[in-house]
Design a protein around this motif. Sequence first.
Motif, PDB file in Angstrom:
ATOM      1  N   THR A   1      -1.126  12.427 -10.008  1.00  0.00           N
ATOM      2  CA  THR A   1      -0.768  11.448 -11.040  1.00  0.00           C
ATOM      3  C   THR A   1       0.706  11.058 -10.917  1.00  0.00           C
ATOM      4  OG1 THR A   1      -2.471  12.248 -12.554  1.00  0.00           O
ATOM      5  CG2 THR A   1      -0.617  11.049 -13.539  1.00  0.00           C
ATOM      6  N   MET A   2       1.570  12.032 -10.694  1.00  0.00           N
ATOM      7  CA  MET A   2       2.990  11.742 -10.537  1.00  0.00           C
ATOM      8  C   MET A   2       3.238  10.880  -9.299  1.00  0.00           C
ATOM      9  SD  MET A   2       4.547  15.450 -11.650  1.00  0.00           S
ATOM     10  CE  MET A   2       6.250  15.011 -11.323  1.00  0.00           C
ATOM     11  N   ALA A   3       2.544  11.175  -8.204  1.00  0.00           N
ATOM     12  CA  ALA A   3       2.700  10.385  -6.978  1.00  0.00           C
ATOM     13  C   ALA A   3       2.201   8.959  -7.193  1.00  0.00           C
ATOM     14  CB  ALA A   3       1.954  11.050  -5.817  1.00  0.00           C
ATOM     15  N   VAL A   4       1.056   8.801  -7.845  1.00  0.00           N
ATOM     16  CA  VAL A   4       0.506   7.469  -8.135  1.00  0.00           C
ATOM     17  C   VAL A   4       1.476   6.691  -9.026  1.00  0.00           C
ATOM     18  CG1 VAL A   4      -1.328   6.229  -9.380  1.00  0.00           C
ATOM     19  CG2 VAL A   4      -1.914   8.068  -7.779  1.00  0.00           C
TER      20      VAL A   4
ATOM     21  N   GLU B   1       0.819  -1.208   0.000  1.00  0.00           N
ATOM     22  CA  GLU B   1       0.000   0.000   0.000  1.00  0.00           C
ATOM     23  C   GLU B   1       0.855   1.261   0.000  1.00  0.00           C
ATOM     24  OE1 GLU B   1      -3.783   0.332   2.481  1.00  0.00           O
ATOM     25  OE2 GLU B   1      -2.265   1.379   3.676  1.00  0.00           O
ATOM     26  N   GLY B   2       0.503   2.167  -0.898  1.00  0.00           N
ATOM     27  CA  GLY B   2       1.097   3.494  -0.903  1.00  0.00           C
ATOM     28  C   GLY B   2       0.150   4.467  -0.231  1.00  0.00           C
ATOM     29  N   TYR B   3       0.674   5.595   0.211  1.00  0.00           N
ATOM     30  CA  TYR B   3      -0.151   6.614   0.860  1.00  0.00           C
ATOM     31  C   TYR B   3       0.225   7.977   0.305  1.00  0.00           C
ATOM     32  CZ  TYR B   3      -2.641   9.216   4.433  1.00  0.00           C
ATOM     33  OH  TYR B   3      -3.507  10.065   5.080  1.00  0.00           O
TER      34      TYR B   3
ATOM     35  N   VAL C   1      -3.781   4.820  -0.890  1.00  0.00           N
ATOM     36  CA  VAL C   1      -4.766   5.394   0.015  1.00  0.00           C
ATOM     37  C   VAL C   1      -4.480   6.884   0.146  1.00  0.00           C
ATOM     38  CG1 VAL C   1      -5.578   5.415   2.410  1.00  0.00           C
ATOM     39  CG2 VAL C   1      -5.013   3.248   1.309  1.00  0.00           C
ATOM     40  N   LEU C   2      -5.530   7.672   0.228  1.00  0.00           N
ATOM     41  CA  LEU C   2      -5.392   9.072   0.605  1.00  0.00           C
ATOM     42  C   LEU C   2      -6.635   9.499   1.358  1.00  0.00           C
ATOM     43  CD1 LEU C   2      -7.326  11.032  -1.318  1.00  0.00           C
ATOM     44  CD2 LEU C   2      -5.495  10.710  -2.933  1.00  0.00           C
TER      45      LEU C   2
END
Length: 108
Positions: free
Chosen positions: A55-58, A32-34, A70-71
């Motif tokens: 979009t860049m973070a995803v 999982e990313g946050y 998740v955010l």
Amino acid sequence: MAFDGEAAAGSVSCRLNTKAYPTVLKPEHSTEGYIWSVFTKDAYRGHGVARKLVTMAVDHLQAIGCTSVVLHSSEAGKPLYTGMGFELATEMRLKFDKMSNISPPHLA
């Protein structure tokens, strides 16, 4: 960060979440990313800055092996995130000033 020349227009932060409990699935199936602290200066809102930053973070989180992201969103941010494919989820919170409600009821 997003810049307009030398001026900062917005920012985003992201991380790979580590879980405090053992995962049932292998990490490659549940990593999982946050994303947090998505911010756009007022003058740049509505111009796609937040969308580009998220979009860049995803893309980064996916590139490092995350299988989900998740955010937490403000009401104002929900249309942006749902428009990008994020789904609403349920979260429960407990405020410490309300803790008297967690005592078990007395059994008769």
